[in-house]
Design an enzyme around this catalytic site. Sequence first.
Site, PDB file in Angstrom:
ATOM      1  N   MET A  17       0.790  -1.229   0.000  1.00  0.00           N
ATOM      2  CA  MET A  17       0.000   0.000   0.000  1.00  0.00           C
ATOM      3  C   MET A  17       0.829   1.289   0.000  1.00  0.00           C
ATOM      4  SD  MET A  17      -2.920  -1.178  -0.396  1.00  0.00           S
ATOM      5  CE  MET A  17      -4.011  -2.563  -0.069  1.00  0.00           C
ATOM      6  N   HIS A  68      -4.039  -5.744  -8.892  1.00  0.00           N
ATOM      7  CA  HIS A  68      -4.997  -4.673  -8.585  1.00  0.00           C
ATOM      8  C   HIS A  68      -6.407  -5.254  -8.612  1.00  0.00           C
ATOM      9  CE1 HIS A  68      -6.473  -0.617  -8.181  1.00  0.00           C
ATOM     10  NE2 HIS A  68      -7.376  -0.916  -9.089  1.00  0.00           N
TER      11      HIS A  68
HETATM   12  C1  GAR Z   1      -5.921  -7.142  -2.499  1.00  0.00           C
HETATM   13  O1  GAR Z   1      -7.261  -7.118  -2.874  1.00  0.00           O
HETATM   14  C2  GAR Z   1      -5.080  -6.402  -3.527  1.00  0.00           C
HETATM   15  O2  GAR Z   1      -5.523  -6.569  -4.831  1.00  0.00           O
HETATM   16  C3  GAR Z   1      -5.264  -4.991  -3.078  1.00  0.00           C
HETATM   17  O3  GAR Z   1      -5.232  -5.048  -1.665  1.00  0.00           O
HETATM   18  C4  GAR Z   1      -5.687  -6.326  -1.234  1.00  0.00           C
HETATM   19  C5  GAR Z   1      -4.627  -6.931  -0.336  1.00  0.00           C
HETATM   20  O4  GAR Z   1      -5.054  -8.118   0.231  1.00  0.00           O
HETATM   21  N1  GAR Z   1      -4.253  -4.131  -3.637  1.00  0.00           N
HETATM   22  C6  GAR Z   1      -4.479  -2.882  -3.991  1.00  0.00           C
HETATM   23  O5  GAR Z   1      -5.541  -2.330  -3.828  1.00  0.00           O
HETATM   24  C7  GAR Z   1      -3.292  -2.181  -4.607  1.00  0.00           C
HETATM   25  N2  GAR Z   1      -3.726  -1.026  -5.359  1.00  0.00           N
HETATM   26  P1  GAR Z   1      -4.041  -9.204   0.792  1.00  0.00           P
HETATM   27  O6  GAR Z   1      -3.078  -8.487   1.739  1.00  0.00           O
HETATM   28  O7  GAR Z   1      -4.943 -10.156   1.547  1.00  0.00           O
HETATM   29  O8  GAR Z   1      -3.347  -9.842  -0.369  1.00  0.00           O
END
Ligand code: GAR
Length: 222
Positions: A95, A114
């Site tokens: 993030m 994404h």
């Molecule tokens: C996921 O949905 C990923 O695609 C998103 O954050 C989440 C993380 O989940 N990423 C973004 O939004 C980046 N722009 P996780 O830590 O359980 O993998």
Amino acid sequence: MSKVVKRIAVLVSGGGTNLQALIDAQRRGEIINGEIAAVIASKPGVYALERAKRAKIPGYVVARKDFPDSRAMTVALVDKLKSLDIDLVVLAGFMVILTKEMVQAYPNAILNVHPALIPSFCGEGYYGLHVHEKALEYGVKLSGATVHFVSEECDGGPIVLQKAVAVEENDTPETLQRRIMEQAEWVILPRAVSLFCQGRLKVEGRTVRILKPLNLSKECLQ
Ligand code: GAR
């Protein structure tokens, strides 16, 4: 000659379910020519680091709060990745927006997942649950996930794989997020990583061509 087994670093900021999908795929032998060599978190104590520990993968923290700005953090991260001899960087729920030093150090060797069909619902401010809130607000009937190479433009690099997921009538941001993870993110991220490690992704301008496998047995054709 390039190394046979590519060393992968997975960068995380939270729960790490995408990291888990990669670990599970690796256990099943689906990350061909690649090994997850490191997990690097942008803050201490995140659950993704626990997942790394359980899988016996070295975990590190390069915390945003320890640096005056994102450029300084990016430079420290690049140093860490180089010291670990990393070939592929995977942003899996990472993030922090990295600065150009990262892309310059790893051109066409950083993959990001994404949770939407780029170019919809992407760019600055579109991360995590916010993406699904925006998609529901807009009233789209289809959303999904995208794996793309990271360029200097936020969420703007060449697209490797996408998978659509239907929006259901009573979806909340949470239910939509979960379904997109299960049906799209956890499927296409390991697949894209494996394709990269096999040297099968060819970037031509904005387009990524997926090359046929060379000298691989039939069960590797995925
Ligand atoms: C996921 O949905 C990923 O695609 C998103 O954050 C989440 C993380 O989940 N990423 C973004 O939004 C980046 N722009 P996780 O830590 O359980 O993998």
